[in-house]
Design a protein around this motif. Structure first.
Motif, PDB file in Angstrom:
ATOM      1  N   THR A  33       0.842  -1.185   0.000  1.00 18.79           N
ATOM      2  CA  THR A  33       0.000   0.000   0.000  1.00 18.79           C
ATOM      3  C   THR A  33       0.879   1.237   0.000  1.00 18.79           C
ATOM      4  OG1 THR A  33      -1.651  -1.179   1.300  1.00 18.79           O
ATOM      5  CG2 THR A  33      -1.842   1.213   1.220  1.00 18.79           C
ATOM      6  N   LEU A  34       0.600   2.188  -0.873  1.00 21.87           N
ATOM      7  CA  LEU A  34       1.350   3.439  -0.933  1.00 21.87           C
ATOM      8  C   LEU A  34       0.899   4.325   0.213  1.00 21.87           C
ATOM      9  CD1 LEU A  34       3.304   5.336  -2.456  1.00 21.87           C
ATOM     10  CD2 LEU A  34       1.323   6.133  -3.753  1.00 21.87           C
ATOM     11  N   GLU A  35       1.803   4.606   1.121  1.00 16.40           N
ATOM     12  CA  GLU A  35       1.502   5.465   2.267  1.00 16.40           C
ATOM     13  C   GLU A  35       1.742   6.928   1.933  1.00 16.40           C
ATOM     14  OE1 GLU A  35       0.192   4.506   5.181  1.00 16.40           O
ATOM     15  OE2 GLU A  35       0.113   2.428   4.481  1.00 16.40           O
ATOM     16  N   SER A  36       2.768   7.200   1.138  1.00 18.85           N
ATOM     17  CA  SER A  36       3.055   8.565   0.711  1.00 18.85           C
ATOM     18  C   SER A  36       3.898   8.496  -0.539  1.00 18.85           C
ATOM     19  CB  SER A  36       3.794   9.343   1.812  1.00 18.85           C
ATOM     20  OG  SER A  36       5.074   8.802   2.004  1.00 18.85           O
ATOM     21  N   GLY A  37       3.969   9.599  -1.269  1.00 20.66           N
ATOM     22  CA  GLY A  37       4.748   9.639  -2.494  1.00 20.66           C
ATOM     23  C   GLY A  37       3.878   9.954  -3.683  1.00 20.66           C
ATOM     24  N   THR A  66       1.377   9.778  -6.633  1.00 19.79           N
ATOM     25  CA  THR A  66       0.199   8.945  -6.850  1.00 19.79           C
ATOM     26  C   THR A  66      -0.274   8.977  -8.293  1.00 19.79           C
ATOM     27  OG1 THR A  66      -1.234  10.788  -6.232  1.00 19.79           O
ATOM     28  CG2 THR A  66      -0.601   9.261  -4.482  1.00 19.79           C
TER      29      THR A  66
END
Length: 93
Positions: free
Chosen positions: A13-17, A19
């Motif tokens: 899962t992408l938490e930050s960065g 998109t």
């Protein structure tokens, strides 16, 4: 676990960065180009020429040697690209 069993799928899962669409290479390329543009702008034309002077001289020396070795048949050339309907940013991409 034995060799004939498989592991359950892993979920990332992408938490930050970033998109947006594109890969990490696209992201890195964008930021590398932005950093290079800032660097060039801060150095200015003369700063770039000073920085690249050794490389420019190597290129000039190569052309001089090629001209001498050609016994008069060497012809240097310049390529000019012209486009319509394409921005410089789109061209570089």
């Amino acid at each position: 676990m034995t060799d004939n069993q498989t592991s359950p799928p892993v979920t990332v899962t992408l938490e930050s960065g970033p998109t947006g669409a594109g890969s990490i290479d696209d992201f890195e390329l964008f930021h590398a180009r932005r950093a290079l543009d800032r660097f060039r702008a801060r150095l200015g034309r003369q700063g770039l020429l000073d920085l690249l002077a050794p490389d420019i001289e190597k290129g000039n020396a190569f052309l001089r040697e090629s001209a001498l070795a050609s016994d008069g048949s060497f012809k240097a050339g310049t390529t000019v690209l012209a486009t319509r309907g394409l921005t410089s940013g789109a061209f570089l991409a």
